[in-house]
Motif scaffolding. Structure first.
Motif: not given
Length: 341
Positions: A120-130
């Motif tokens: 879910t965090a990735w769905e919201l934030r995208g690749e920037g999460l990494f």
């Protein structure tokens, strides 16, 4: 067409009415008939937060990333959301009403769904999460805390729709594929606390998880969080033997629908027996539209019969090693070279 199935209640109703009798004719009692439910959309929660959904011709639904920074996401997630009125929820609630009218004797599912914390965090934030993981770990943890709180709020909304207990005493599951992209050294900071918050908020019973593409180094964490079952689904860096050696959590092993194309019925049978011999508690497959006609249909039947035979053999007291003797020499060589060790 899948787009019509996803967006037109009449098309969905027609599919169930025509498709289930055909399915029953093909597989009898070997495969349970699918229950009636709104179309499977995994992104109901993030859609309620503002993530747009795309329903392409001939393909599965997609979503958009909406937070350009952790700070934007943290600020947005602090705002209350009426999930019953947000995004496409009203559309799919009415969709469910239409299905319930068409199938009054059945409990109609509400598959406008949600996913696990990291996904879910990735769905919201995208690749920037990494990159956030390395640039602002404290910010990621605060973002994840708010993500889980929002997931649990959406979970409560779905429980109201389905008249389910919010905390299920029997057990609960979670799908969190993107957690496999968090390095093992960060799991205790970024993954496990938020899995624990999810499980505590949804079940007091057995815990299950579906996570694709984990590495061997991740597997001890599954035992640490107290899983009673693990579904690795499609995980090219694992094998049944690897999982059985690295943790004690019961697990399944999946034959993907796309694998059938390059396998004979004998290969399928070998797959079932080798998976069980190497430690899988169950072996599964998913029947897709291109698998209900020959030559693939015979391979699906081979999978079913091999599963029944493997169960009979183990129930009769045979060991997994004895079960492995049913694998042909060519099958043993094939899976020895194909699966990681």
């Amino acid at each position: 067409p899948i787009r019509a199935f996803n967006l037109d209640p009449a098309a969905c109703i027609e599919t169930y009415r025509k498709g289930r009798p055909l399915f029953k004719d093909l597989f009898g009692d070997d495969i349970p008939l699918p229950g009636v439910a709104t179309p499977a959309v995994s992104y109901g929660h993030v859609n309620g937060l503002g993530s747009p959904l795309t329903f392409p011709e001939g393909g599965e639904v997609a979503h958009g990333h909406i937070y350009a920074s952790l700070a934007e996401g943290i600020a947005a997630l602090k705002k209350p959301v009426d999930f019953a009125a947000a995004g496409m929820a009203p559309f799919f609630l009415d969709f469910r009403r239409r299905l319930q009218e068409a199938f009054p004797g059945e409990t109609v599912g509400f598959s406008f769904g949600l996913e696990g914390p990291v996904t879910t965090a990735w769905e919201l934030r995208g690749e920037g999460l990494f990159t956030d993981l390395f640039d602002d770990l404290a910010g990621v943890r605060e973002f994840m805390r708010l993500v889980v709180a929002s997931i649990l709020e959406y979970h409560r909304f779905r429980c109201t729709v389905m008249e389910w207990p919010v905390v299920n005493p029997d057990g609960g599951g979670m799908a969190d594929d993107i957690s496999s992209m968090v390095p093992p050294r960060l799991w205790r900071e970024v993954v496990l606390p938020f899995w624990e918050a999810w499980y505590t908020g949804t079940t007091s019973g057995r815990r299950g998880a579906h996570v694709e593409d984990l590495r061997r180094e991740h597997l001890p964490f599954l035992e640490e969080i107290g899983l009673a079952s693990f579904d690795p689904s499609i995980s090219a860096k694992l094998s049944p033997r690897t999982i059985a050696e690295a943790c004690r959590v019961p697990f399944g092993w999946r034959l993907g629908s796309f694998h059938y194309r390059d396998m004979t019925a004998g290969d399928v049978r070998d797959f079932v027996f080798q998976s069980a011999a190497d430690g899988a508690s169950y072996v599964s497959t998913c029947v897709a539209a291109d698998m209900v006609a020959e030559p693939t249909l015979s391979k699906v039947r081979a999978f079913i019969e091999a599963g029944k035979e493997a169960k009979r053999t183990l129930d009769a007291g045979a060991s997994r090693a004895e079960l492995g003797r049913a694998v042909t020499p060519s099958g043993r060589a094939r899976f020895l070279s194909m699966w990681p060790h």
